[in-house]
Design an enzyme around this catalytic site. Structure first.
Site, PDB file in Angstrom:
ATOM      1  N   LYS A  89      -2.453  -9.532  13.970  1.00 30.37           N
ATOM      2  CA  LYS A  89      -2.735 -10.453  12.856  1.00 30.37           C
ATOM      3  C   LYS A  89      -1.828 -10.149  11.660  1.00 30.37           C
ATOM      4  CE  LYS A  89      -6.275  -9.698   9.871  1.00 30.37           C
ATOM      5  NZ  LYS A  89      -5.776  -9.767   8.481  1.00 30.37           N
ATOM      6  N   ASN A  90      -1.754  -8.880  11.274  1.00 30.84           N
ATOM      7  CA  ASN A  90      -1.042  -8.542  10.042  1.00 30.84           C
ATOM      8  C   ASN A  90       0.470  -8.648  10.170  1.00 30.84           C
ATOM      9  OD1 ASN A  90      -3.446  -8.185   8.805  1.00 30.84           O
ATOM     10  ND2 ASN A  90      -3.315  -5.961   8.602  1.00 30.84           N
TER      11      ASN A  90
ATOM     12  N   ARG B 186      -6.699 -13.725   1.503  1.00 32.10           N
ATOM     13  CA  ARG B 186      -5.850 -13.160   0.456  1.00 32.10           C
ATOM     14  C   ARG B 186      -4.382 -13.109   0.856  1.00 32.10           C
ATOM     15  NH1 ARG B 186      -7.371 -10.194  -3.571  1.00 32.10           N
ATOM     16  NH2 ARG B 186      -5.454  -9.026  -3.267  1.00 32.10           N
TER      17      ARG B 186
ATOM     18  N   CYS C 263     -12.480  -9.616  -4.197  1.00 35.03           N
ATOM     19  CA  CYS C 263     -12.666  -9.577  -2.751  1.00 35.03           C
ATOM     20  C   CYS C 263     -13.629  -8.455  -2.423  1.00 35.03           C
ATOM     21  CB  CYS C 263     -11.323  -9.457  -2.061  1.00 35.03           C
ATOM     22  SG  CYS C 263     -10.984  -7.959  -1.210  1.00 35.03           S
TER      23      CYS C 263
ATOM     24  N   ARG D 108      -8.088  -5.372  -5.458  1.00 34.88           N
ATOM     25  CA  ARG D 108      -6.883  -5.809  -4.744  1.00 34.88           C
ATOM     26  C   ARG D 108      -5.970  -6.701  -5.578  1.00 34.88           C
ATOM     27  NH1 ARG D 108      -8.357  -7.014   1.517  1.00 34.88           N
ATOM     28  NH2 ARG D 108      -6.202  -6.447   1.864  1.00 34.88           N
ATOM     29  N   PRO D 109      -5.385  -6.173  -6.628  1.00 37.43           N
ATOM     30  CA  PRO D 109      -4.501  -6.997  -7.465  1.00 37.43           C
ATOM     31  C   PRO D 109      -3.178  -7.320  -6.749  1.00 37.43           C
ATOM     32  CG  PRO D 109      -4.447  -4.705  -8.180  1.00 37.43           C
ATOM     33  CD  PRO D 109      -5.444  -4.773  -7.066  1.00 37.43           C
ATOM     34  N   VAL D 110      -2.400  -8.242  -7.354  1.00 37.24           N
ATOM     35  CA  VAL D 110      -1.076  -8.574  -6.790  1.00 37.24           C
ATOM     36  C   VAL D 110       0.016  -8.301  -7.828  1.00 37.24           C
ATOM     37  CG1 VAL D 110      -1.884 -10.243  -5.071  1.00 37.24           C
ATOM     38  CG2 VAL D 110      -1.356 -11.032  -7.390  1.00 37.24           C
ATOM     39  N   ASP D 111      -0.293  -7.425  -8.793  1.00 34.17           N
ATOM     40  CA  ASP D 111       0.654  -7.161  -9.882  1.00 34.17           C
ATOM     41  C   ASP D 111       2.014  -6.660  -9.388  1.00 34.17           C
ATOM     42  OD1 ASP D 111      -1.036  -4.935  -9.133  1.00 34.17           O
ATOM     43  OD2 ASP D 111      -0.094  -3.767 -10.708  1.00 34.17           O
ATOM     44  N   LEU D 112       2.027  -5.877  -8.300  1.00 38.34           N
ATOM     45  CA  LEU D 112       3.304  -5.332  -7.819  1.00 38.34           C
ATOM     46  C   LEU D 112       4.178  -6.425  -7.186  1.00 38.34           C
ATOM     47  CD1 LEU D 112       1.930  -1.973  -6.371  1.00 38.34           C
ATOM     48  CD2 LEU D 112       3.186  -2.305  -8.503  1.00 38.34           C
TER      49      LEU D 112
ATOM     50  N   ASP E 239      -7.759   0.380   7.845  1.00 38.76           N
ATOM     51  CA  ASP E 239      -8.360  -0.663   8.686  1.00 38.76           C
ATOM     52  C   ASP E 239      -9.084  -0.094   9.906  1.00 38.76           C
ATOM     53  OD1 ASP E 239      -7.579  -2.631   6.964  1.00 38.76           O
ATOM     54  OD2 ASP E 239      -5.922  -3.381   8.179  1.00 38.76           O
TER      55      ASP E 239
ATOM     56  N   ARG F 195     -12.004 -13.754  11.928  1.00 42.98           N
ATOM     57  CA  ARG F 195     -10.750 -13.804  11.161  1.00 42.98           C
ATOM     58  C   ARG F 195      -9.675 -12.953  11.828  1.00 42.98           C
ATOM     59  NH1 ARG F 195     -11.191 -11.594   5.628  1.00 42.98           N
ATOM     60  NH2 ARG F 195      -8.965 -11.714   6.039  1.00 42.98           N
TER      61      ARG F 195
HETATM   62  C1  UD1 Z   1      -2.635  -5.012   3.968  1.00 42.36           C
HETATM   63  C2  UD1 Z   1      -3.335  -5.460   5.215  1.00 42.36           C
HETATM   64  C3  UD1 Z   1      -4.765  -4.917   5.243  1.00 42.36           C
HETATM   65  C4  UD1 Z   1      -4.757  -3.401   5.046  1.00 42.36           C
HETATM   66  C5  UD1 Z   1      -3.948  -3.009   3.828  1.00 42.36           C
HETATM   67  C6  UD1 Z   1      -3.760  -1.509   3.690  1.00 42.36           C
HETATM   68  C7  UD1 Z   1      -2.271  -7.566   5.693  1.00 42.36           C
HETATM   69  C8  UD1 Z   1      -2.375  -9.038   5.767  1.00 42.36           C
HETATM   70  N1  UD1 Z   1      -3.342  -6.904   5.254  1.00 42.36           N
HETATM   71  O1  UD1 Z   1      -3.345  -5.565   2.857  1.00 42.36           O
HETATM   72  O2  UD1 Z   1      -5.339  -5.253   6.507  1.00 42.36           O
HETATM   73  O3  UD1 Z   1      -6.083  -2.955   4.866  1.00 42.36           O
HETATM   74  O4  UD1 Z   1      -2.622  -3.594   3.890  1.00 42.36           O
HETATM   75  O5  UD1 Z   1      -3.198  -0.986   4.837  1.00 42.36           O
HETATM   76  O6  UD1 Z   1      -1.272  -6.990   6.077  1.00 42.36           O
HETATM   77  N2  UD1 Z   1      -2.242  -2.801  -4.886  1.00 42.36           N
HETATM   78  C9  UD1 Z   1      -2.004  -2.885  -6.244  1.00 42.36           C
HETATM   79  N3  UD1 Z   1      -1.184  -3.867  -6.707  1.00 42.36           N
HETATM   80  C10 UD1 Z   1      -0.558  -4.759  -5.864  1.00 42.36           C
HETATM   81  C11 UD1 Z   1      -0.792  -4.651  -4.485  1.00 42.36           C
HETATM   82  C12 UD1 Z   1      -1.652  -3.654  -4.013  1.00 42.36           C
HETATM   83  O7  UD1 Z   1      -2.556  -2.118  -7.017  1.00 42.36           O
HETATM   84  O8  UD1 Z   1       0.193  -5.628  -6.351  1.00 42.36           O
HETATM   85  C13 UD1 Z   1      -3.156  -1.749  -4.363  1.00 42.36           C
HETATM   86  C14 UD1 Z   1      -4.392  -2.334  -3.680  1.00 42.36           C
HETATM   87  O9  UD1 Z   1      -5.401  -2.637  -4.606  1.00 42.36           O
HETATM   88  C15 UD1 Z   1      -4.769  -1.213  -2.736  1.00 42.36           C
HETATM   89  C16 UD1 Z   1      -3.401  -0.625  -2.323  1.00 42.36           C
HETATM   90  O10 UD1 Z   1      -2.491  -1.072  -3.324  1.00 42.36           O
HETATM   91  O11 UD1 Z   1      -5.510  -0.248  -3.419  1.00 42.36           O
HETATM   92  C17 UD1 Z   1      -2.915  -1.049  -0.969  1.00 42.36           C
HETATM   93  O12 UD1 Z   1      -3.012  -2.447  -0.852  1.00 42.36           O
HETATM   94  P1  UD1 Z   1      -1.991  -3.309   0.005  1.00 42.36           P
HETATM   95  O13 UD1 Z   1      -1.187  -2.438   0.904  1.00 42.36           O
HETATM   96  O14 UD1 Z   1      -1.254  -4.224  -0.897  1.00 42.36           O
HETATM   97  O15 UD1 Z   1      -2.985  -4.175   0.883  1.00 42.36           O
HETATM   98  P2  UD1 Z   1      -2.685  -5.607   1.426  1.00 42.36           P
HETATM   99  O16 UD1 Z   1      -1.200  -5.769   1.586  1.00 42.36           O
HETATM  100  O17 UD1 Z   1      -3.429  -6.625   0.631  1.00 42.36           O
END
Ligand code: UD1
Length: 424
Positions: free
Chosen positions: A22-23, A93, A117, A122-126, A309, A401
């Protein structure tokens, strides 16, 4: 709403095939947005999240064809809108993965913010910080991220240092960089096999990427990407979930069409739990030889560490193990919601902050329980398979899912699992 009825009936035994990951499938399908020529993806798992991605691409105007089961051909040339609406993003997401490709290839993107969520903020700031470093103008308005490429319509190569390892963040910026002017360097990049699979697909489309699978990824931007065909790698989390189900029930489970090199950290833990592990180039077998598993300690980490996961599934195993197991979740806050449901089955779990201390019980007892997120639902199924009596699991749409043909695969291993749609 669908529920599972599961009768705990002894060890799981048998052989199943892993589905596509999936990922990996989700970012790869979004990568089609980078090109005006079709992307043919095979080994696509049949899942809700894949269907949501299909809907997302269709509503943007992409042509999506399914020439055979597990295959999709996406042609982004007819695209009419660069919007990812809230109705779709809120259910998945990973929809944020359209952001990088859209702004890189079409010069603009309007993606609804995912919002809260179940497993934390789970922010997207990065993702946004990286696109800004590449010259995109980012504004947040009306619950949407609006991204615009600089004058001339092309992003610029940049050196981007992630302060946290982010999987989809790395994927979004790697995709955006393929069409940027000059070189982009991603430092502290995610090393997950799904990032590597996406890089392989992008290279097949003509992208110039090096270093995927390491913490430094280098991308030389090219003028355009072209048609390609790519087969999605096997799902390591699905594979691991069935192996843990085998171990928790004291059985013997073999997963074919998978790749043991992606699961080192999980296999070490299954071995510590007393499992006899056999592997070949494309299979993994865990055989408990009828024995109760031993408790194991887990510390979740970015790849190649133990995957978050797989944390919930290992908690289910620890609930049934001999001894005390300590699980520390370091990736996500609030990812222990399955603990309360496991306690309803009689599990002995104590939570302190991001640490769970689990004292194994010889048996669990059935009770009505509820799935709270995707991997939590897998842990509940595992616990129910090892519980005495019939367990009803509500809200199993979470599991749909991310797990293909759940009943078919568990039934092939001898489980008594039934999907019902009724009020109880
Ligand atoms: C992906 C996987 C999810 C898995 C996760 C961690 C997909 C579709 N999903 O989720 O199944 O559980 O990796 O292996 O591939 N963070 C920030 N800012 C950002 C982005 C992330 O602070 O902009 C933090 C998150 O809150 C979290 C950590 O970074 O604490 C890791 O998250 P991330 O690797 O981004 O998870 P996803 O990519 O959403």
């Amino acid at each position: 709403m669908d529920k599972f009825v599961i009768a705990g009936n002894g060890p799981l035994r048998g052989v199943i095939d892993a589905s596509g990951a999936k990922n990996a499938a989700l970012p790869i399908l979004c990568a089609a947005l980078l090109s005006d020529e079709p992307l043919h993806v095979t080994n696509v798992p049949q899942l809700w999240d894949v269907n949501t991605t299909r809907k997302l691409l269709l509503q943007m105007g992409c042509a999506v064809d399914e020439p055979a089961a597990h295959e999709m051909v996406i042609d982004a040339r007819p695209i009419t809108t660069c919007v990812a609406p809230y109705e779709l993003v809120r259910t998945m997401r990973a929809s944020i993965l359209v952001l990088g490709p859209l702004v890189a290839a079409r010069g603009e993107a309007h993606v609804s913010l995912p919002g809260g969520c179940a497993i934390g903020a789970r922010p997207v700031d990065l993702h946004l910080m990286g696109l800004e470093a590449m010259g995109a103008e980012i504004t947040l308005e009306g619950g949407f991220v609006h991204a615009k490429a600089p004058k001339g319509g092309r992003l610029k190569g940049a050196r981007i240092v992630f302060d946290t390892v982010t999987v989809t963040g790395t994927e979004n910026l790697m995709m955006a960089a393929t069409l940027a002017d000059g070189e982009t360097v991603l430092e502290n990049a995610a090393r997950e096999p799904e990032v590597v699979d996406l890089a392989r697909c992008l290279r097949a489309m003509g992208a110039r990427i090096e270093g995927d699978g390491t913490t430094t990824i280098r991308v030389q931007g090219v003028a355009k990407l072209h048609a390609a065909k790519h087969s999605v790698l096997p799902d390591r989390i699905e594979t691991g979930s069935y192996l843990v189900a085998g171990a928790a029930t004291r059985g013997c489970v073999r997963v074919n069409r998978t790749d043991p090199t992606m699961l080192d950290a999980v296999l070490v833990k299954l071995q510590q739990a007393g499992g006899k592990i056999s592997t070949g180039p494309d299979f993994i077998e865990v055989d408990m030889q009828g024995k109760r598993p031993l408790a194991v300690n887990i510390h979740t980490m970015p790849h190649p560490g133990f995957p978050t996961d797989m944390q919930a599934q290992m908690m289910a195993l620890n609930c049934l193990a001999d001894g005390v197991g300590v699980i520390k979740e370091t990736i996500f806050e609030n990812r222990f919601m399955h603990a309360q449901e496991l306690q309803r089955l009689g599990a002995d779990i104590r939570i302190e902050g991001n640490t769970a201390v689990i004292t194994g019980k010889d048996r669990l007892q059935s009770a009505p329980i509820m799935a709270t997120d995707l991997r939590a639902s897998a842990s509940l199924v595992i616990a129910a398979l090892a519980a005495e009596g019939e367990t009803f699991i509500d809200r199993i749409y979470h599991m749909d899912r991310g797990y293909e043909d759940i009943e078919g695969k568990f039934s092939a291993l001898g489980a008594k699992i039934k999907r019902v749609n009724k009020l109880i």
